[in-house]
Design an enzyme around this catalytic site. Structure first.
Site, PDB file in Angstrom:
ATOM      1  N   CYS A   1     -13.335   1.267 -10.695  1.00  8.04           N
ATOM      2  CA  CYS A   1     -14.347   1.100  -9.633  1.00  8.04           C
ATOM      3  C   CYS A   1     -15.702   1.687 -10.005  1.00  8.04           C
ATOM      4  O   CYS A   1     -16.710   1.387  -9.366  1.00  8.04           O
ATOM      5  CB  CYS A   1     -13.852   1.718  -8.334  1.00  8.04           C
ATOM      6  SG  CYS A   1     -12.318   1.006  -7.770  1.00  8.04           S
TER       7      CYS A   1
ATOM      8  N   HIS B   1     -19.571   3.333  -3.228  1.00  8.80           N
ATOM      9  CA  HIS B   1     -18.443   2.440  -3.492  1.00  8.80           C
ATOM     10  C   HIS B   1     -17.730   2.171  -2.174  1.00  8.80           C
ATOM     11  O   HIS B   1     -17.516   3.080  -1.378  1.00  8.80           O
ATOM     12  CB  HIS B   1     -17.502   3.125  -4.491  1.00  8.80           C
ATOM     13  CG  HIS B   1     -16.230   2.379  -4.710  1.00  8.80           C
ATOM     14  ND1 HIS B   1     -16.208   1.027  -4.943  1.00  8.80           N
ATOM     15  CD2 HIS B   1     -14.930   2.795  -4.714  1.00  8.80           C
ATOM     16  CE1 HIS B   1     -14.950   0.635  -5.096  1.00  8.80           C
ATOM     17  NE2 HIS B   1     -14.164   1.681  -4.951  1.00  8.80           N
TER      18      HIS B   1
ATOM     19  N   ASN C   1     -12.347  -3.489  -0.770  1.00  9.92           N
ATOM     20  CA  ASN C   1     -12.710  -2.795  -2.012  1.00  9.92           C
ATOM     21  C   ASN C   1     -12.692  -3.802  -3.165  1.00  9.92           C
ATOM     22  O   ASN C   1     -11.626  -4.279  -3.554  1.00  9.92           O
ATOM     23  CB  ASN C   1     -11.690  -1.667  -2.240  1.00  9.92           C
ATOM     24  CG  ASN C   1     -11.966  -0.859  -3.496  1.00  9.92           C
ATOM     25  OD1 ASN C   1     -12.767  -1.256  -4.339  1.00  9.92           O
ATOM     26  ND2 ASN C   1     -11.292   0.260  -3.628  1.00  9.92           N
TER      27      ASN C   1
HETATM   28  O1  UT7 Z   1     -11.364   2.338  -5.223  1.00 10.48           O
HETATM   29  C1  UT7 Z   1     -10.701   3.475  -5.698  1.00 10.48           C
HETATM   30  C2  UT7 Z   1     -10.717   4.520  -4.694  1.00 10.48           C
HETATM   31  N1  UT7 Z   1      -9.756   4.224  -3.643  1.00 10.48           N
HETATM   32  C3  UT7 Z   1      -9.812   4.922  -2.556  1.00 10.48           C
HETATM   33  O2  UT7 Z   1     -10.711   5.711  -2.412  1.00 10.48           O
HETATM   34  C4  UT7 Z   1      -8.741   4.756  -1.509  1.00 10.48           C
HETATM   35  C5  UT7 Z   1      -8.457   6.114  -0.889  1.00 10.48           C
HETATM   36  N2  UT7 Z   1      -7.375   6.155   0.069  1.00 10.48           N
HETATM   37  C6  UT7 Z   1      -7.439   5.588   1.284  1.00 10.48           C
HETATM   38  O3  UT7 Z   1      -8.391   4.901   1.595  1.00 10.48           O
HETATM   39  C7  UT7 Z   1      -6.344   5.887   2.276  1.00 10.48           C
HETATM   40  O4  UT7 Z   1      -5.537   6.923   1.788  1.00 10.48           O
HETATM   41  C8  UT7 Z   1      -5.456   4.647   2.607  1.00 10.48           C
HETATM   42  C9  UT7 Z   1      -6.247   3.638   3.407  1.00 10.48           C
HETATM   43  C10 UT7 Z   1      -4.959   4.031   1.326  1.00 10.48           C
HETATM   44  C11 UT7 Z   1      -4.271   5.072   3.455  1.00 10.48           C
HETATM   45  O5  UT7 Z   1      -4.719   5.693   4.651  1.00 10.48           O
HETATM   46  P1  UT7 Z   1      -4.050   7.038   5.148  1.00 10.48           P
HETATM   47  O6  UT7 Z   1      -4.660   7.385   6.433  1.00 10.48           O
HETATM   48  O7  UT7 Z   1      -4.169   8.014   4.025  1.00 10.48           O
HETATM   49  O8  UT7 Z   1      -2.561   6.583   5.417  1.00 10.48           O
HETATM   50  P2  UT7 Z   1      -1.223   7.135   4.757  1.00 10.48           P
HETATM   51  O9  UT7 Z   1      -1.111   6.664   3.360  1.00 10.48           O
HETATM   52  O10 UT7 Z   1      -1.123   8.600   5.024  1.00 10.48           O
HETATM   53  O11 UT7 Z   1      -0.140   6.395   5.632  1.00 10.48           O
HETATM   54  C12 UT7 Z   1      -0.003   6.678   7.028  1.00 10.48           C
HETATM   55  C13 UT7 Z   1       1.070   5.771   7.583  1.00 10.48           C
HETATM   56  C14 UT7 Z   1       2.363   5.773   6.775  1.00 10.48           C
HETATM   57  O12 UT7 Z   1       3.449   5.678   7.669  1.00 10.48           O
HETATM   58  P3  UT7 Z   1       4.281   7.000   8.081  1.00 10.48           P
HETATM   59  O13 UT7 Z   1       4.829   7.528   6.793  1.00 10.48           O
HETATM   60  O14 UT7 Z   1       3.284   7.922   8.720  1.00 10.48           O
HETATM   61  O15 UT7 Z   1       5.295   6.462   9.011  1.00 10.48           O
HETATM   62  C15 UT7 Z   1       2.280   4.499   5.985  1.00 10.48           C
HETATM   63  O16 UT7 Z   1       3.556   3.979   5.660  1.00 10.48           O
HETATM   64  O17 UT7 Z   1       0.618   4.428   7.602  1.00 10.48           O
HETATM   65  C16 UT7 Z   1       1.587   3.579   6.960  1.00 10.48           C
HETATM   66  N3  UT7 Z   1       0.891   2.481   6.328  1.00 10.48           N
HETATM   67  C17 UT7 Z   1       0.628   1.338   6.977  1.00 10.48           C
HETATM   68  N4  UT7 Z   1       0.900   0.921   8.212  1.00 10.48           N
HETATM   69  C18 UT7 Z   1       0.483  -0.304   8.564  1.00 10.48           C
HETATM   70  C19 UT7 Z   1       0.378   2.409   5.076  1.00 10.48           C
HETATM   71  N5  UT7 Z   1      -0.214   1.235   4.880  1.00 10.48           N
HETATM   72  C20 UT7 Z   1      -0.077   0.545   6.052  1.00 10.48           C
HETATM   73  C21 UT7 Z   1      -0.494  -0.723   6.474  1.00 10.48           C
HETATM   74  N6  UT7 Z   1      -0.207  -1.113   7.731  1.00 10.48           N
HETATM   75  N7  UT7 Z   1      -1.193  -1.574   5.691  1.00 10.48           N
END
Ligand code: UT7
Length: 337
Positions: free
Chosen positions: A114, A264, A294
């Site tokens: 990225c 980004h 992204n």
């Molecule tokens: O370009 C390179 C740089 N990339 C980035 O900077 C990305 C950085 N990371 C992020 O943007 C975030 O961490 C994400 C958007 C990827 C994830 O958001 P989060 O608030 O950190 O969610 P999480 O991974 O902690 O997941 C929370 C919950 C989980 O369920 P439980 O374990 O709490 O029951 C996941 O399984 O959300 C669930 N989950 C979803 N639910 C519905 C994860 N993806 C999804 C989804 N739809 N698409």
């Protein structure tokens, strides 16, 4: 006055096919509510049949036109991408062919995920300041739809395809690139990567049939993108924040001198965290993540092109561009427009 480089023209290209969050909710267990509230993304573009080099060439053609130049004026092509059409030739060589750029000029790709566009911009800037090139085509392009796991809801909802480009030219004016900082930390590579099975050699196959069977199993191993989202999130906020501070310091500017921050586009919550850290108003921060998600190396040049075309960038403005991605890599660039 010392020689600097200046953006002479911008361009971008996006595939026609729009995939909304609701479309994705039919493919994986997700909702529009989850995706938009956690990321700010509402839709993304997917290149169903298109190639990386085709999108790159479209964006590049627009940038050359906007610069008021023609194909013959370009004397170097650098493309930031981690999703080229082929391992080789490079995307840059395909763009050279597609646009009829002069034969004999150097053209190469650069891998910084990225951060690829800002890495490429910095390399181009150095070519110009050392008088090794005069008009450089700098492209950021990625088609992550080709490498994400479309069964993994935690990653497939985040990415989209696109390309952005600029022409960077030599200038003796006050405007241009004021500072540029590049960073990497290979120790944390496992937080975000796209494996390609390059650890086996087909030579092994001819050595023993048994080994061949084992290796052919290895070769079909999962090669889709992997990300530890939570950890990447925290590192992205911290690393981009410090990259901005360092680039501003080198340019002898303060956050209050920034007219527009073009970060980004990975997550709106990351963008908001940076905005708060730098105490910037909404008008000082550019975001188009809701339309494209992204797009990796393309995210900053697409955003820059939109900011320029919509009149949000004016002569004399100080812009700061900042990126973060796999590698890990991160980078920042201060530009006086
Ligand atoms: O370009 C390179 C740089 N990339 C980035 O900077 C990305 C950085 N990371 C992020 O943007 C975030 O961490 C994400 C958007 C990827 C994830 O958001 P989060 O608030 O950190 O969610 P999480 O991974 O902690 O997941 C929370 C919950 C989980 O369920 P439980 O374990 O709490 O029951 C996941 O399984 O959300 C669930 N989950 C979803 N639910 C519905 C994860 N993806 C999804 C989804 N739809 N698409």
């Amino acid at each position: 006055m010392t020689l600097k480089s200046k953006i002479l023209g911008t361009g971008s290209a996006l595939p026609k096919k729009i995939i909304t969050n609701d479309d994705l909710s039919k493919v994986v267990d997700t909702t529009d509510e989850w995706i938009s509230s956690r990321t700010g993304i509402r839709e993304r573009r997917i290149a169903l049949d298109g190639k990386t080099s085709e999108l790159a060439a479209r964006a590049a053609k627009e940038a050359i036109k906007a610069a008021g130049l023609s194909a013959k004026d370009i004397d170097l092509v650098i493309t930031g991408t981690v999703t080229p059409d082929m391992a080789f030739p490079s995307t840059s060589c395909f763009v050279q062919l597609e646009l009829g750029l002069r034969a004999g000029i150097p053209a190469f790709d650069l891998s910084a995920a990225c951060s690829g566009f800002l890495y490429a911009l910095d390399v181009a800037d150095n070519f110009i300041r050392s008088k090794s090139a005069k008009n450089v085509l700098v492209i950021g392009v990625d088609l992550f739809s080709k490498i994400v796991d479309w069964k993994d809801r935690s990653t497939c909802v985040l990415f989209g395809d696109g390309a952005g480009a600029v022409v960077l030219g030599a200038t003796k004016s006050k405007a241009g690139i004021l500072s540029s900082k590049l960073f990497s930390d290979g120790r944390k590579w496992e937080l975000l990567y796209s494996p390609q099975d390059k650890n086996r050699t087909p030579f092994e196959d001819v050595k023993s049939k048994a080994k061949s069977a084992k290796n052919s199993k290895d070769s079909t191993s999962d090669s889709t993108l992997k990300m530890k989202g939570n950890e990447i999130f925290k590192l992205a906020v911290r690393s981009m924040g410090s990259a901005v501070s360092e680039a501003l310091k080198e340019a002898r500017l303060k956050p209050s001198d920034i007219s527009l921050l073009i970060p980004h586009q990975a997550n709106n919550r990351i963008i908001k965290a940076m905005q708060q850290r730098l105490k910037l108003s909404d008008a000082q921060v550019f975001s188009n993540i809701e339309k494209y998600g992204n797009t990796s190396a393309a995210s900053i040049p697409i955003a820059l092109d939109e900011a320029v075309k919509s009149g949000r960038v004016k002569r004399g403005n100080n812009l700061i561009l900042v990126a973060f991605g796999g590698g890990l890599t991160w980078a920042s660039t201060v530009i006086k427009w």
